[in-house]
Design a protein around this motif. Structure first.
Motif, PDB file in Angstrom:
ATOM      1  N   GLU A  32     -13.968  32.248  35.267  1.00 35.17           N
ATOM      2  CA  GLU A  32     -13.715  31.908  36.662  1.00 35.17           C
ATOM      3  C   GLU A  32     -13.959  33.114  37.570  1.00 35.17           C
ATOM      4  O   GLU A  32     -14.528  32.990  38.657  1.00 35.17           O
ATOM      5  CB  GLU A  32     -12.279  31.393  36.829  1.00 35.17           C
ATOM      6  N   ASP A  33     -13.548  34.290  37.127  1.00 35.39           N
ATOM      7  CA  ASP A  33     -13.732  35.492  37.939  1.00 35.39           C
ATOM      8  C   ASP A  33     -15.208  35.822  38.118  1.00 35.39           C
ATOM      9  O   ASP A  33     -15.650  36.173  39.212  1.00 35.39           O
ATOM     10  CB  ASP A  33     -13.007  36.682  37.310  1.00 35.39           C
ATOM     11  N   SER A  34     -15.976  35.734  37.032  1.00 34.30           N
ATOM     12  CA  SER A  34     -17.387  36.095  37.138  1.00 34.30           C
ATOM     13  C   SER A  34     -18.133  35.136  38.060  1.00 34.30           C
ATOM     14  O   SER A  34     -19.024  35.540  38.805  1.00 34.30           O
ATOM     15  CB  SER A  34     -18.042  36.106  35.753  1.00 34.30           C
ATOM     16  N   LEU A  35     -17.755  33.859  38.054  1.00 33.62           N
ATOM     17  CA  LEU A  35     -18.412  32.894  38.924  1.00 33.62           C
ATOM     18  C   LEU A  35     -17.971  33.058  40.382  1.00 33.62           C
ATOM     19  O   LEU A  35     -18.756  32.852  41.313  1.00 33.62           O
ATOM     20  CB  LEU A  35     -18.119  31.467  38.456  1.00 33.62           C
ATOM     21  N   ALA A  36     -16.717  33.435  40.584  1.00 32.67           N
ATOM     22  CA  ALA A  36     -16.195  33.530  41.948  1.00 32.67           C
ATOM     23  C   ALA A  36     -16.683  34.775  42.677  1.00 32.67           C
ATOM     24  O   ALA A  36     -17.026  34.729  43.856  1.00 32.67           O
ATOM     25  CB  ALA A  36     -14.670  33.510  41.921  1.00 32.67           C
ATOM     26  N   PHE A  37     -16.748  35.890  41.964  1.00 28.35           N
ATOM     27  CA  PHE A  37     -17.050  37.152  42.628  1.00 28.35           C
ATOM     28  C   PHE A  37     -18.497  37.604  42.451  1.00 28.35           C
ATOM     29  O   PHE A  37     -18.889  38.637  42.963  1.00 28.35           O
ATOM     30  CB  PHE A  37     -16.115  38.246  42.110  1.00 28.35           C
ATOM     31  N   LEU A  38     -19.310  36.833  41.729  1.00 23.56           N
ATOM     32  CA  LEU A  38     -20.725  37.151  41.532  1.00 23.56           C
ATOM     33  C   LEU A  38     -20.929  38.494  40.824  1.00 23.56           C
ATOM     34  O   LEU A  38     -22.020  39.058  40.868  1.00 23.56           O
ATOM     35  CB  LEU A  38     -21.461  37.194  42.883  1.00 23.56           C
ATOM     36  N   GLY A  39     -19.884  39.009  40.216  1.00 27.11           N
ATOM     37  CA  GLY A  39     -20.023  40.294  39.548  1.00 27.11           C
ATOM     38  C   GLY A  39     -20.905  40.182  38.319  1.00 27.11           C
ATOM     39  O   GLY A  39     -21.896  40.897  38.181  1.00 27.11           O
ATOM     40  N   ASP A  40     -20.547  39.286  37.433  1.00 27.04           N
ATOM     41  CA  ASP A  40     -21.333  39.081  36.226  1.00 27.04           C
ATOM     42  C   ASP A  40     -22.045  37.736  36.232  1.00 27.04           C
ATOM     43  O   ASP A  40     -23.102  37.587  35.628  1.00 27.04           O
ATOM     44  CB  ASP A  40     -20.430  39.165  34.984  1.00 27.04           C
ATOM     45  N   GLY A  41     -21.461  36.747  36.901  1.00 27.64           N
ATOM     46  CA  GLY A  41     -22.071  35.423  36.887  1.00 27.64           C
ATOM     47  C   GLY A  41     -22.104  34.871  35.478  1.00 27.64           C
ATOM     48  O   GLY A  41     -21.079  34.699  34.826  1.00 27.64           O
ATOM     49  N   ILE A  42     -23.319  34.594  34.977  1.00 35.07           N
ATOM     50  CA  ILE A  42     -23.509  34.134  33.605  1.00 35.07           C
ATOM     51  C   ILE A  42     -23.736  35.353  32.726  1.00 35.07           C
ATOM     52  O   ILE A  42     -24.570  36.204  33.020  1.00 35.07           O
ATOM     53  CB  ILE A  42     -24.716  33.182  33.512  1.00 35.07           C
ATOM     54  N   THR A  43     -23.007  35.431  31.637  1.00 37.06           N
ATOM     55  CA  THR A  43     -23.059  36.603  30.761  1.00 37.06           C
ATOM     56  C   THR A  43     -23.754  36.263  29.456  1.00 37.06           C
ATOM     57  O   THR A  43     -23.569  35.171  28.915  1.00 37.06           O
ATOM     58  CB  THR A  43     -21.635  37.113  30.461  1.00 37.06           C
ATOM     59  N   GLY A  44     -24.544  37.201  28.953  1.00 31.99           N
ATOM     60  CA  GLY A  44     -25.190  37.028  27.662  1.00 31.99           C
ATOM     61  C   GLY A  44     -24.332  37.594  26.545  1.00 31.99           C
ATOM     62  O   GLY A  44     -23.725  38.665  26.682  1.00 31.99           O
ATOM     63  N   ASN A  45     -24.231  36.871  25.443  1.00 34.89           N
ATOM     64  CA  ASN A  45     -23.478  37.308  24.265  1.00 34.89           C
ATOM     65  C   ASN A  45     -24.376  37.180  23.041  1.00 34.89           C
ATOM     66  O   ASN A  45     -25.371  36.457  23.055  1.00 34.89           O
ATOM     67  CB  ASN A  45     -22.239  36.435  24.055  1.00 34.89           C
ATOM     68  N   GLY A  46     -24.014  37.845  21.978  1.00 32.26           N
ATOM     69  CA  GLY A  46     -24.812  37.747  20.762  1.00 32.26           C
ATOM     70  C   GLY A  46     -24.105  38.327  19.559  1.00 32.26           C
ATOM     71  O   GLY A  46     -23.217  39.179  19.688  1.00 32.26           O
TER      72      GLY A  46
END
Length: 268
Positions: A122-136
């Protein structure tokens, strides 16, 4: 005046809208090969099974596999699987099958496979800091090609035999969030993303089991895929447009296994 937390909540509600919540663990299992010794063969399959595929659209999964010849230290070119567009309704559990060559001589091999996926909070979507994050994450399996090894036969692996030594990757989802229109990311085209759970359950590769029809289809697909790459005179592949899969249908698993074992030494 509204507090900061209330402003964040209102922003999320306005920009994100409602998302269909989905929870659970999507699991990718390396069904074949395993840490075993196989006889030399020209048709070597790699079979990946995916459980709980309904979570895949929220995770945007992609996968690569790469072989390393441990004796010569020569790497193969990575093979890429774009699982974003897979037809998950084609089988349950879903399976990815590719065939490889160059395993017709003795040697020791390592197969490294890596899975990548996307998540958000929710934070990444609200503040545009990370948005969608890549994981692996990645896993490694060793196997040996030896003249005294057993004939390559994926049926025991696909029928839930000796499943405890299968490598697996588990991705645990505890919620899904709608992606606001103002967020774009070059590797993500979805409108809903997954929020990761804080814990990861133990993998359950022994739950993967293909019926006899699916196992027979794997055999015929292995031959068909290989024959599309091998059209040399004198090979065991058909010379007309009729696929090897069509020629093998009805033979049965025992016959397919015998044919496949022969192909391992006849195809050049």
């Amino acid at each position: 005046m509204l507090g900061i937390s209330m402003q964040i909540a209102l922003l999320l509600a306005a920009c994100m809208g409602a998302a269909n919540a989905a929870r659970g663990a999507m699991e990718l299992d390396l069904i074949f090969p395993r840490n075993e010794t196989y006889a030399p063969t020209e048709i070597f399959p790699v079979i990946i099974a995916i459980q709980n595929t309904e979570l895949a659209p929220f995770l945007n999964p992609q996968m690569t596999i790469e072989f390393l010849d441990l004796d010569s230290q020569v790497h193969s070119y990575p093979t890429f699987y774009d699982l974003r567009w897979a037809n998950y309704s084609s089988s349950d559990p879903y399976r990815e099958l590719k065939v490889f060559t160059s395993f017709n001589k003795e040697g020791r091999w390592r197969i490294a496979w890596q899975v990548r996926w996307n998540t958000c909070t929710e934070d990444s979507l609200a503040f545009l800091g990370d948005g969608i994050t890549g994981n692996g994450t990645s896993r490694i399996t060793m196997f040996t090609i030896n003249n005294s090894g057993k004939v390559v036969d994926p049926v025991p692996a696909t029928t839930n035999q000796n499943c405890t030594n299968s490598e697996a990757i588990v991705i645990n989802v505890d919620d899904t969030l709608a992606v606001p229109d103002f967020i774009t990311w070059e590797d993500y085209d979805g409108k809903t993303c997954a929020s990761m759970a804080s814990t990861t359950p133990a993998p359950t590769p022994c739950q993967v089991k293909f019926d006899s029809a699916a196992a027979a289809d794997i055999f015929s697909s292995m031959t068909s895929l290989h024959c599309k790459q091998t059209r040399e005179p004198g090979s065991s592949c058909p010379t007309d447009d009729k696929s090897a899969a069509e020629q093998l249908v009805g033979v049965g698993l025992v016959g397919l296994a015998a044919t496949f074992g022969a192909l391992g030494y006849l195809i050049v």
